[in-house]
Design an enzyme around this catalytic site. Structure first.
Site, PDB file in Angstrom:
ATOM      1  N   GLU A  97      36.780  63.716  78.851  1.00  0.00           N
ATOM      2  CA  GLU A  97      37.250  65.045  79.504  1.00  0.00           C
ATOM      3  C   GLU A  97      36.916  65.542  80.892  1.00  0.00           C
ATOM      4  OE1 GLU A  97      37.047  68.968  76.888  1.00  0.00           O
ATOM      5  OE2 GLU A  97      35.523  67.628  75.803  1.00  0.00           O
ATOM      6  N   ASP A 143      29.554  71.285  73.733  1.00  0.00           N
ATOM      7  CA  ASP A 143      30.688  71.373  72.631  1.00  0.00           C
ATOM      8  C   ASP A 143      30.704  69.907  72.064  1.00  0.00           C
ATOM      9  OD1 ASP A 143      30.855  73.854  73.544  1.00  0.00           O
ATOM     10  OD2 ASP A 143      32.826  73.383  74.573  1.00  0.00           O
ATOM     11  N   SER A 160      39.519  79.330  72.890  1.00  0.00           N
ATOM     12  CA  SER A 160      39.164  80.406  71.851  1.00  0.00           C
ATOM     13  C   SER A 160      37.533  80.734  72.164  1.00  0.00           C
ATOM     14  CB  SER A 160      39.142  79.719  70.460  1.00  0.00           C
ATOM     15  OG  SER A 160      38.464  78.607  70.193  1.00  0.00           O
ATOM     16  N   GLY A 161      37.025  79.765  72.878  1.00  0.00           N
ATOM     17  CA  GLY A 161      35.490  79.897  73.047  1.00  0.00           C
ATOM     18  C   GLY A 161      34.670  79.358  71.907  1.00  0.00           C
ATOM     19  N   LEU A 162      35.411  78.567  71.172  1.00  0.00           N
ATOM     20  CA  LEU A 162      34.531  77.738  69.910  1.00  0.00           C
ATOM     21  C   LEU A 162      34.253  76.396  70.300  1.00  0.00           C
ATOM     22  CD1 LEU A 162      36.085  79.369  66.821  1.00  0.00           C
ATOM     23  CD2 LEU A 162      34.167  80.221  68.118  1.00  0.00           C
ATOM     24  N   GLY A 163      34.733  76.064  71.468  1.00  0.00           N
ATOM     25  CA  GLY A 163      34.548  74.526  71.664  1.00  0.00           C
ATOM     26  C   GLY A 163      35.709  73.581  71.307  1.00  0.00           C
ATOM     27  N   SER A 164      36.990  74.437  71.143  1.00  0.00           N
ATOM     28  CA  SER A 164      38.044  73.620  70.296  1.00  0.00           C
ATOM     29  C   SER A 164      38.467  72.343  71.045  1.00  0.00           C
ATOM     30  CB  SER A 164      38.960  74.708  69.954  1.00  0.00           C
ATOM     31  OG  SER A 164      39.651  75.288  71.246  1.00  0.00           O
ATOM     32  N   SER A 165      38.651  72.436  72.540  1.00  0.00           N
ATOM     33  CA  SER A 165      39.090  71.219  72.787  1.00  0.00           C
ATOM     34  C   SER A 165      38.098  70.115  72.984  1.00  0.00           C
ATOM     35  CB  SER A 165      39.530  71.603  74.607  1.00  0.00           C
ATOM     36  OG  SER A 165      40.287  72.849  74.523  1.00  0.00           O
TER      37      SER A 165
END
Length: 334
Positions: A140, A152, A103-108
């Protein structure tokens, strides 16, 4: 999760190791959730509720990583090895998120922080915000070999408006900003967050960016130098409450970001940017690595509704949000 306001990409190696990175970001009220409970004594169960994915493995040993549940398994393996004396206990891990991967919101990365924080709570591990963020980053980038930066994890751990500095040897400094309440409110009334409908893997974009820096392609490096300067300018605009400067800096950062790698923008993003301009957007930026996910637009509050209506006629969707001061939180329910 977070909005990357300026400097995103300068937190990615090798740039931050060679030149030092600077990022300005802010967390919003969209969250990743993780729950952890005792298992049946024989197995460890992993489930991503929002993706209808489940796996069960025998407890007592590290589980094979990879697949749709690799984040859950990676956290379980690292925590068990480094903090539980290799016990690999019988547990049930479940996750769900307010935003899709890519999403580009740093979800992972936010999900990994949530998982680490759940283990911290369950096992009373002595880890603060810096340690949680660094551990999430190591899982990660090192254990799972997923390409990406560092902002993130630190945004999710700390929460709020933060100016971050990234140096070699994994040294990170998080500088929380005291944003005036009226600036906070005016930004919420002026920003529009739009999901393009395209979830993309950031890894390919980040790999291209990293290779450009490693091979010393000066056009890409110069773009990243500009991005770093824009992060400082964004910090000053926010602290001074200069929203005209905020809009200029947001747009300048997007123009610089497009010079980092060819895959950061595409015809869909370009078309939506033109449409938003026609309906009063003063600045555009894609949150995250680019290529899809969420776009954000800055406009005057009186133009916000018209811009939302125009974007709602496209294939994506507008998502309402508020800024949040909360970092990673954990609690016990029984």
């Amino acid at each position: 999760m977070r909005l990357g306001l300026a400097g995103g990409g300068t937190d990615v190696a090798p740039y931050c190791d060679d030149f030092g990175g600077q990022v300005m970001n802010a967390t919003i009220d969209k969250y990743a959730y993780a729950s952890l409970e005792e298992g049946d004594g024989r197995s460890v169960e992993f489930e991503a509720v929002d993706h209808d994915a489940q796996e069960t493995h025998a407890s007592g040993a590290a589980v094979p990583v990879g697949g749709r549940l690799q984040l859950l398994k990676g956290v379980y393996n690292r925590i068990s090895r480094d903090y539980l004396d290799g016990a690999y206990p019988s547990l049930r891990l479940k996750t769900f998120s307010d935003a899709p991967p890519g999403s580009g919101l740093g979800s992972s990365s936010t999900m990994v922080v949530a998982l680490v924080q759940a283990f911290v709570e369950y096992f009373s591990l002595p880890l603060g915000e810096y340690e949680v963020a660094h551990l999430a980053y190591a899982i990660e980038r090192n254990d799972l070999a997923l390409a990406g930066g560092k902002q993130d994890q630190y945004a999710a751990a700390f929460g709020g408006f933060n100016f971050m500095e990234f140096h070699k040897d994994d040294r990170v400094i998080v500088n929380p900003l005291r944003i005036k309440e009226w600036v906070w409110a005016e930004l919420e009334a002026s920003l529009v967050l739009y999901f393009t409908g395209v979830s993309r893997s950031s890894a390919a974009i980040i790999d291209e960016q990293s290779k450009n820096v490693a091979s010393r392609k000066m056009a890409s490096i110069d773009s990243m130098h500009r991005l770093k300067r824009e992060a400082t300018a964004m910090k000053e605009a926010l602290l001074r409450g200069n929203l005209d400067a905020f809009a200029r800096t947001l747009q300048a950062g997007w123009e610089a970001k497009k010079g980092m790698a060819a895959s950061i923008t595409n015809p869909l993003i370009d078309r939506i940017e033109v449409l938003a301009r026609d309906y009063g957007a003063l600045a555009t930026k894609v949150s995250g690595a680019g290529g899809g996910g969420f776009m954000m637009f800055m406009c005057t509050p009186e133009n916000r509704l018209g811009l939302i209506r125009a974007l709602s006629g496209e294939s994506g969707r507008v998502m309402e949000f508020h800024f949040s001061h909360r970092g990673a939180m954990s609690w016990q329910t029984k």
